[in-house]
Write an enzyme that holds these catalytic residues in place. Structure first.
Site, short mmCIF file in Angstrom:
data_model
loop_
_atom_site.label_atom_id
_atom_site.label_comp_id
_atom_site.label_asym_id
_atom_site.label_seq_id
_atom_site.Cartn_x
_atom_site.Cartn_y
_atom_site.Cartn_z
N GLU A 168 40.85 -35.54 1.46
CA GLU A 168 40.04 -35.43 0.24
C GLU A 168 39.29 -36.73 -0.04
O GLU A 168 38.11 -36.71 -0.43
CB GLU A 168 40.95 -35.05 -0.93
CG GLU A 168 41.50 -33.63 -0.79
CD GLU A 168 42.52 -33.24 -1.86
OE1 GLU A 168 42.95 -32.08 -1.85
OE2 GLU A 168 42.88 -34.09 -2.70
N LYS A 199 37.83 -33.43 -14.21
CA LYS A 199 37.06 -32.18 -14.08
C LYS A 199 36.03 -32.01 -15.21
O LYS A 199 36.08 -32.71 -16.22
CB LYS A 199 38.04 -31.00 -14.04
CG LYS A 199 38.97 -31.01 -12.81
CD LYS A 199 39.83 -29.75 -12.76
CE LYS A 199 40.74 -29.73 -11.53
NZ LYS A 199 41.53 -28.47 -11.43
N TYR A 237 37.97 -26.80 -1.99
CA TYR A 237 38.99 -25.80 -2.36
C TYR A 237 39.11 -24.69 -1.31
O TYR A 237 39.57 -23.59 -1.64
CB TYR A 237 38.68 -25.22 -3.73
CG TYR A 237 39.11 -26.12 -4.88
CD1 TYR A 237 40.46 -26.47 -5.06
CD2 TYR A 237 38.21 -26.59 -5.81
CE1 TYR A 237 40.87 -27.26 -6.12
CE2 TYR A 237 38.61 -27.40 -6.87
CZ TYR A 237 39.94 -27.73 -7.02
OH TYR A 237 40.36 -28.52 -8.06
N HIS A 275 42.41 -33.08 -11.17
CA HIS A 275 42.96 -32.69 -9.87
C HIS A 275 43.68 -33.90 -9.30
O HIS A 275 43.22 -35.03 -9.47
CB HIS A 275 41.85 -32.30 -8.89
CG HIS A 275 42.30 -32.36 -7.45
ND1 HIS A 275 42.98 -31.33 -6.85
CD2 HIS A 275 42.24 -33.35 -6.53
CE1 HIS A 275 43.29 -31.69 -5.61
NE2 HIS A 275 42.85 -32.91 -5.39
N ASN A 299 41.67 -27.41 -16.46
CA ASN A 299 42.90 -28.20 -16.60
C ASN A 299 42.71 -29.69 -16.33
O ASN A 299 43.64 -30.37 -15.92
CB ASN A 299 44.04 -27.58 -15.78
CG ASN A 299 43.76 -27.58 -14.30
OD1 ASN A 299 42.71 -28.02 -13.86
ND2 ASN A 299 44.71 -27.10 -13.52
#
Ligand code: RTP
Ligand code: MG
Length: 140
Positions: free
Chosen positions: A128, A11, A51, A117, A114
């Site tokens: 995905e 990320k 998302y 993913h 964070n």
């Protein structure tokens, strides 16, 4: 356990801190193979689609803002039980609750920023992966 593939994103908080190599080293140390990888700037449309399951959550806007705030590295990881194994390597969503030695415990900044993913099931992994990679970009 069967050879499996999972989808990973490094990320923007991690690319900003130049942690791509560190994350990849932790992935490879766990026995997962990086069989596809590219650095992209996600569009808002891509982030909203990715998302979509969280679209009703209060943090959805922030999440899309964050995921489009800088470069990300999208990846396909392969290995025995790759989906569950990568979730273990990542640690809990909230880094303060993650186990020692996990990517999020060692590197993440907060529940939002964070670091990584990982797909939550083989079925979601397939969806995905197909959003970001064509078959000939994945070399197992
Ligand atoms: P991911 O989908 O990114 O692998 O993370 P996850 O399965 O551990 O967590 P999930 O419940 O799917 O949430 C997706 C991402 O949304 C952000 N989030 N923010 N502010 C909040 O309370 C909150 N909760 C979740 C996180 O970046 C999380 O990874
Ligand atoms: Mg998730």
């Amino acid at each position: 356990m069967a050879l499996e593939r999972t989808f990973s994103i490094i990320k923007p908080d991690a690319t900003a801190r130049n942690l791509t190599g560190k994350v990849n080293a932790m992935i490879e140390a766990a026995g997962l193979r990086i069989v596809a990888q590219k650095r992209i700037r996600m569009t808002r449309g891509q982030a909203e689609t990715f998302y979509a399951v969280h679209s009703a959550r209060p943090f959805f806007g922030e999440l899309v803002d964050f995921m489009t705030s800088g470069p990300v590295v999208v990846q396909v990881l392969e290995g025995e039980g790759a989906v569950a194994k990568y979730r273990e390597v990542m640690g809990a969503t909230d880094p303060s609750k993650a186990d020692a030695g996990t990517i999020r415990k060692e590197l993440a900044l907060s529940i939002g920023e964070n670091t990584v993913h990982g797909s939550d099931a083989p079925e979601t992994a397939a969806i995905e992966i197909a959003q970001f990679f064509s078959g000939n970009e994945i070399v197992g």
